[in-house]
Design an enzyme around this catalytic site. Sequence first.
Site, PDB file in Angstrom:
ATOM      1  N   HIS A  85     -12.734  -9.232 -68.032  1.00 54.81           N
ATOM      2  CA  HIS A  85     -13.720  -8.274 -67.521  1.00 54.81           C
ATOM      3  C   HIS A  85     -14.663  -7.852 -68.634  1.00 54.81           C
ATOM      4  O   HIS A  85     -15.872  -7.747 -68.447  1.00 54.81           O
ATOM      5  CB  HIS A  85     -13.013  -7.033 -66.962  1.00 54.81           C
ATOM      6  CG  HIS A  85     -12.460  -7.230 -65.587  1.00 54.81           C
ATOM      7  ND1 HIS A  85     -11.590  -6.347 -65.012  1.00 54.81           N
ATOM      8  CD2 HIS A  85     -12.672  -8.200 -64.662  1.00 54.81           C
ATOM      9  CE1 HIS A  85     -11.280  -6.763 -63.783  1.00 54.81           C
ATOM     10  NE2 HIS A  85     -11.926  -7.899 -63.557  1.00 54.81           N
ATOM     11  N   TYR A  95     -16.177  -0.310 -60.469  1.00 53.30           N
ATOM     12  CA  TYR A  95     -14.901  -0.256 -59.733  1.00 53.30           C
ATOM     13  C   TYR A  95     -14.995   0.413 -58.366  1.00 53.30           C
ATOM     14  O   TYR A  95     -14.449  -0.113 -57.384  1.00 53.30           O
ATOM     15  CB  TYR A  95     -13.801   0.363 -60.607  1.00 53.30           C
ATOM     16  CG  TYR A  95     -13.295  -0.645 -61.614  1.00 53.30           C
ATOM     17  CD1 TYR A  95     -12.226  -1.471 -61.308  1.00 53.30           C
ATOM     18  CD2 TYR A  95     -13.932  -0.810 -62.846  1.00 53.30           C
ATOM     19  CE1 TYR A  95     -11.788  -2.430 -62.215  1.00 53.30           C
ATOM     20  CE2 TYR A  95     -13.507  -1.764 -63.756  1.00 53.30           C
ATOM     21  CZ  TYR A  95     -12.431  -2.573 -63.435  1.00 53.30           C
ATOM     22  OH  TYR A  95     -12.009  -3.528 -64.324  1.00 53.30           O
ATOM     23  N   GLU A 137     -10.069  -0.913 -70.299  1.00 46.60           N
ATOM     24  CA  GLU A 137     -11.350  -1.512 -70.692  1.00 46.60           C
ATOM     25  C   GLU A 137     -12.196  -0.546 -71.521  1.00 46.60           C
ATOM     26  O   GLU A 137     -12.853  -0.950 -72.477  1.00 46.60           O
ATOM     27  CB  GLU A 137     -12.094  -2.009 -69.442  1.00 46.60           C
ATOM     28  CG  GLU A 137     -11.426  -3.270 -68.893  1.00 46.60           C
ATOM     29  CD  GLU A 137     -11.757  -3.609 -67.441  1.00 46.60           C
ATOM     30  OE1 GLU A 137     -12.769  -3.111 -66.921  1.00 46.60           O
ATOM     31  OE2 GLU A 137     -10.986  -4.380 -66.829  1.00 46.60           O
TER      32      GLU A 137
HETATM   33  C1  HEM Z   1     -11.947 -11.721 -63.259  1.00 45.81           C
HETATM   34  C2  HEM Z   1      -8.907  -8.897 -60.787  1.00 45.81           C
HETATM   35  C3  HEM Z   1     -12.311  -5.463 -60.587  1.00 45.81           C
HETATM   36  C4  HEM Z   1     -15.571  -8.743 -62.037  1.00 45.81           C
HETATM   37  C5  HEM Z   1     -10.812 -11.208 -62.669  1.00 45.81           C
HETATM   38  C6  HEM Z   1      -9.529 -11.857 -62.690  1.00 45.81           C
HETATM   39  C7  HEM Z   1      -8.692 -11.096 -61.961  1.00 45.81           C
HETATM   40  C8  HEM Z   1      -9.430  -9.937 -61.511  1.00 45.81           C
HETATM   41  C9  HEM Z   1      -7.242 -11.394 -61.658  1.00 45.81           C
HETATM   42  C10 HEM Z   1      -9.175 -13.097 -63.518  1.00 45.81           C
HETATM   43  C11 HEM Z   1      -9.501 -14.375 -62.935  1.00 45.81           C
HETATM   44  C12 HEM Z   1      -9.030 -15.473 -63.854  1.00 45.81           C
HETATM   45  O1  HEM Z   1      -7.967 -15.337 -64.483  1.00 45.81           O
HETATM   46  O2  HEM Z   1      -9.738 -16.458 -63.970  1.00 45.81           O
HETATM   47  C13 HEM Z   1      -9.554  -7.694 -60.562  1.00 45.81           C
HETATM   48  C14 HEM Z   1      -8.940  -6.512 -59.981  1.00 45.81           C
HETATM   49  C15 HEM Z   1      -9.901  -5.541 -59.929  1.00 45.81           C
HETATM   50  C16 HEM Z   1     -11.118  -6.129 -60.472  1.00 45.81           C
HETATM   51  C17 HEM Z   1      -7.500  -6.415 -59.539  1.00 45.81           C
HETATM   52  C18 HEM Z   1      -9.828  -4.130 -59.417  1.00 45.81           C
HETATM   53  C19 HEM Z   1      -8.804  -3.325 -59.598  1.00 45.81           C
HETATM   54  C20 HEM Z   1     -13.497  -6.058 -60.946  1.00 45.81           C
HETATM   55  C21 HEM Z   1     -14.792  -5.394 -60.930  1.00 45.81           C
HETATM   56  C22 HEM Z   1     -15.714  -6.319 -61.327  1.00 45.81           C
HETATM   57  C23 HEM Z   1     -14.998  -7.551 -61.592  1.00 45.81           C
HETATM   58  C24 HEM Z   1     -15.022  -3.926 -60.564  1.00 45.81           C
HETATM   59  C25 HEM Z   1     -17.206  -6.164 -61.448  1.00 45.81           C
HETATM   60  C26 HEM Z   1     -17.962  -5.751 -60.480  1.00 45.81           C
HETATM   61  C27 HEM Z   1     -14.860  -9.835 -62.487  1.00 45.81           C
HETATM   62  C28 HEM Z   1     -15.487 -11.010 -63.085  1.00 45.81           C
HETATM   63  C29 HEM Z   1     -14.436 -11.868 -63.429  1.00 45.81           C
HETATM   64  C30 HEM Z   1     -13.203 -11.202 -63.057  1.00 45.81           C
HETATM   65  C31 HEM Z   1     -16.984 -11.237 -63.283  1.00 45.81           C
HETATM   66  C32 HEM Z   1     -14.549 -13.268 -64.074  1.00 45.81           C
HETATM   67  C33 HEM Z   1     -14.212 -13.230 -65.517  1.00 45.81           C
HETATM   68  C34 HEM Z   1     -14.012 -14.615 -66.080  1.00 45.81           C
HETATM   69  O3  HEM Z   1     -13.285 -15.403 -65.503  1.00 45.81           O
HETATM   70  O4  HEM Z   1     -14.578 -14.881 -67.121  1.00 45.81           O
HETATM   71  N1  HEM Z   1     -10.721 -10.042 -61.983  1.00 45.81           N
HETATM   72  N2  HEM Z   1     -10.861  -7.420 -60.845  1.00 45.81           N
HETATM   73  N3  HEM Z   1     -13.668  -7.353 -61.345  1.00 45.81           N
HETATM   74  N4  HEM Z   1     -13.506  -9.998 -62.487  1.00 45.81           N
HETATM   75 FE1  HEM Z   1     -12.190  -8.700 -61.710  1.00 45.81          FE
END
Ligand code: HEM
Length: 146
Positions: A85, A95, A137
């Site tokens: 993130h 969030y 974060e």
């Molecule tokens: C990546 C969960 C909130 C944007 C991820 C991944 C998980 C995850 C598991 C990893 C994927 C991987 O391993 O390839 C969550 C959970 C959230 C949350 C449980 C809330 C509690 C958010 C929010 C944003 C966001 C609020 C932005 C608006 C992203 C982005 C990635 C990501 C852009 C890609 C990062 C990368 O692979 O380089 N998230 N997320 N997420 N998340 Fe979240």
Amino acid sequence: PLSDEQKQILKTTSPIFKENGKEITSIIYKHMFAAHPELLNIFNRTNQKNGTQPFALANTVYLAIENIDHLDTLLPQILLIAHKHRASTVQPEHYPIVGKYLIIAIDEFLGGMGDPSILSAWSAAYNIIASIFINIEKKMYSELGD
Ligand code: HEM
């Protein structure tokens, strides 16, 4: 904190999310990007392309719900995601946006028949999970000085 009733609701309804996580997450993204096109920049850069992220989000929310009473056991996974993130410049104010569309998507998936007590239990659980991510974060951002 979650009430016993909310925990019970989460326990009985979380399989919906596990089994249909990908579909629900697609609904989240559809509405969220329509209302917040600025978030496309954050997501487009990464693995949105190959469709792994939608699934990861759904899976992680499910896993967190299953472990809601001992989220500390998920800390290694949470830290790993928090680093991703951070690299994607996800901010605290993002969030509530994801949370809002998560609840809208669950309701839509249930055909607009989402029981208010179900939706508020999911909302409360999301807020708990989100605040853990936000705190970790924030700490990362301040330690790294940006
Ligand atoms: C990546 C969960 C909130 C944007 C991820 C991944 C998980 C995850 C598991 C990893 C994927 C991987 O391993 O390839 C969550 C959970 C959230 C949350 C449980 C809330 C509690 C958010 C929010 C944003 C966001 C609020 C932005 C608006 C992203 C982005 C990635 C990501 C852009 C890609 C990062 C990368 O692979 O380089 N998230 N997320 N997420 N998340 Fe979240």
